[in-house]
Design a protein around this motif. Structure first.
Motif, PDB file in Angstrom:
ATOM      1  N   LYS A   1      38.667  43.943  51.728  1.00  0.00           N
ATOM      2  CA  LYS A   1      38.519  43.720  50.294  1.00  0.00           C
ATOM      3  C   LYS A   1      37.862  42.375  50.034  1.00  0.00           C
TER       4      LYS A   1
ATOM      5  N   TYR B   1      37.459  40.610  39.977  1.00  0.00           N
ATOM      6  CA  TYR B   1      37.245  41.950  40.502  1.00  0.00           C
ATOM      7  C   TYR B   1      37.719  41.991  41.948  1.00  0.00           C
TER       8      TYR B   1
ATOM      9  N   ILE C   1      38.338  48.331  42.960  1.00  0.00           N
ATOM     10  CA  ILE C   1      39.624  49.025  42.899  1.00  0.00           C
ATOM     11  C   ILE C   1      40.619  48.334  41.966  1.00  0.00           C
ATOM     12  N   GLN C   2      40.296  47.117  41.543  1.00  0.00           N
ATOM     13  CA  GLN C   2      41.211  46.395  40.659  1.00  0.00           C
ATOM     14  C   GLN C   2      40.415  45.404  39.837  1.00  0.00           C
ATOM     15  N   TYR C   3      40.790  45.269  38.580  1.00  0.00           N
ATOM     16  CA  TYR C   3      40.216  44.246  37.719  1.00  0.00           C
ATOM     17  C   TYR C   3      41.373  43.450  37.141  1.00  0.00           C
ATOM     18  N   ILE C   4      41.287  42.155  37.238  1.00  0.00           N
ATOM     19  CA  ILE C   4      42.339  41.284  36.697  1.00  0.00           C
ATOM     20  C   ILE C   4      41.755  40.515  35.527  1.00  0.00           C
TER      21      ILE C   4
ATOM     22  N   GLU D   1      48.609  40.717  49.733  1.00  0.00           N
ATOM     23  CA  GLU D   1      49.094  41.042  48.395  1.00  0.00           C
ATOM     24  C   GLU D   1      48.997  39.912  47.385  1.00  0.00           C
TER      25      GLU D   1
ATOM     26  N   SER E   1      47.727  40.919  43.939  1.00  0.00           N
ATOM     27  CA  SER E   1      46.390  41.526  43.929  1.00  0.00           C
ATOM     28  C   SER E   1      46.425  43.030  43.679  1.00  0.00           C
ATOM     29  N   ALA E   2      47.540  43.693  43.934  1.00  0.00           N
ATOM     30  CA  ALA E   2      47.622  45.133  43.696  1.00  0.00           C
ATOM     31  C   ALA E   2      47.826  45.449  42.216  1.00  0.00           C
ATOM     32  N   SER E   3      48.738  44.721  41.570  1.00  0.00           N
ATOM     33  CA  SER E   3      49.044  45.004  40.170  1.00  0.00           C
ATOM     34  C   SER E   3      48.225  44.164  39.201  1.00  0.00           C
ATOM     35  N   GLY E   4      47.735  43.019  39.675  1.00  0.00           N
ATOM     36  CA  GLY E   4      47.024  42.094  38.788  1.00  0.00           C
ATOM     37  C   GLY E   4      47.950  41.183  38.024  1.00  0.00           C
TER      38      GLY E   4
END
Length: 169
Positions: free
Chosen positions: A50, A60, A70-73, A90, A122-125
């Motif tokens: 990642k 991002y 896969i994730q945007y914070i 994580e 990093s998974a949930s933001g």
């Protein structure tokens, strides 16, 4: 060409080529970025799968194998992202600088601006913790030691170690 000799015996060779390797273009990343987005700060996960990067709109997280974001914070703190570092798989450490210039540093001669060291899941933001103005000078480097401690260095030569165990700063 021989690259090493032990007791006069050649133990390996280095291939020299004039061809430049072609970098992989991260098309999924390019498609996810808003027009005219600036990339500010970049971090690579410990497993190398990642990439986290800051833009003028947020953070991002891009999966290299899937070629997609896969994730945007969306950060709660406003400011320019200057540094990003994965603490472990994580946790993500991000340094923000405010746009307001403060006083001039007597040590470096640079303008001082407010800064924040923020730790995200990093998974949930979700924001795990934040420290405002962790150094008197701008942070120039952040590195994870072991997934539990984070090292920061600033322009004035001060190095600090932060204990991140227990999901707090």
């Amino acid at each position: 060409l021989p690259f090493s000799k032990i007791s006069g015996e050649e133990v390996g060779y280095v291939a020299i080529s004039s061809e430049k390797p072609e970098p992989k273009i991260l098309r999924g990343l390019m498609e996810a970025l808003p027009p005219l987005a600036n990339v500010m700060g970049i971090g690579v996960s410990p497993d190398g799968r990642k990439i986290a990067f800051g833009s003028n709109s947020g953070i991002y997280i891009y999966d290299i194998d899937q070629d997609k974001v896969i994730q945007y914070i969306y950060p709660e703190i406003t400011g320019t992202i200057s540094l990003i570092e994965y603490v472990d798989e994580e946790k993500l450490a991000v340094v923000y600088l405010s746009g307001d210039l403060g006083e001039v540093s007597p040590i470096t001669g640079y303008y001082l601006s407010e800064q924040h060291l923020v730790i995200y899941d990093s998974a949930s933001g979700n924001q795990i913790g934040v420290i405002s103005n962790p150094h008197s000078e701008s942070i120039t480097e952040i590195k994870s030691i072991d997934g539990f401690r984070l090292v920061t260095a600033s322009l004035d030569g001060v190095i600090k170690v932060w204990d991140l165990s227990g999901n707090q700063l």
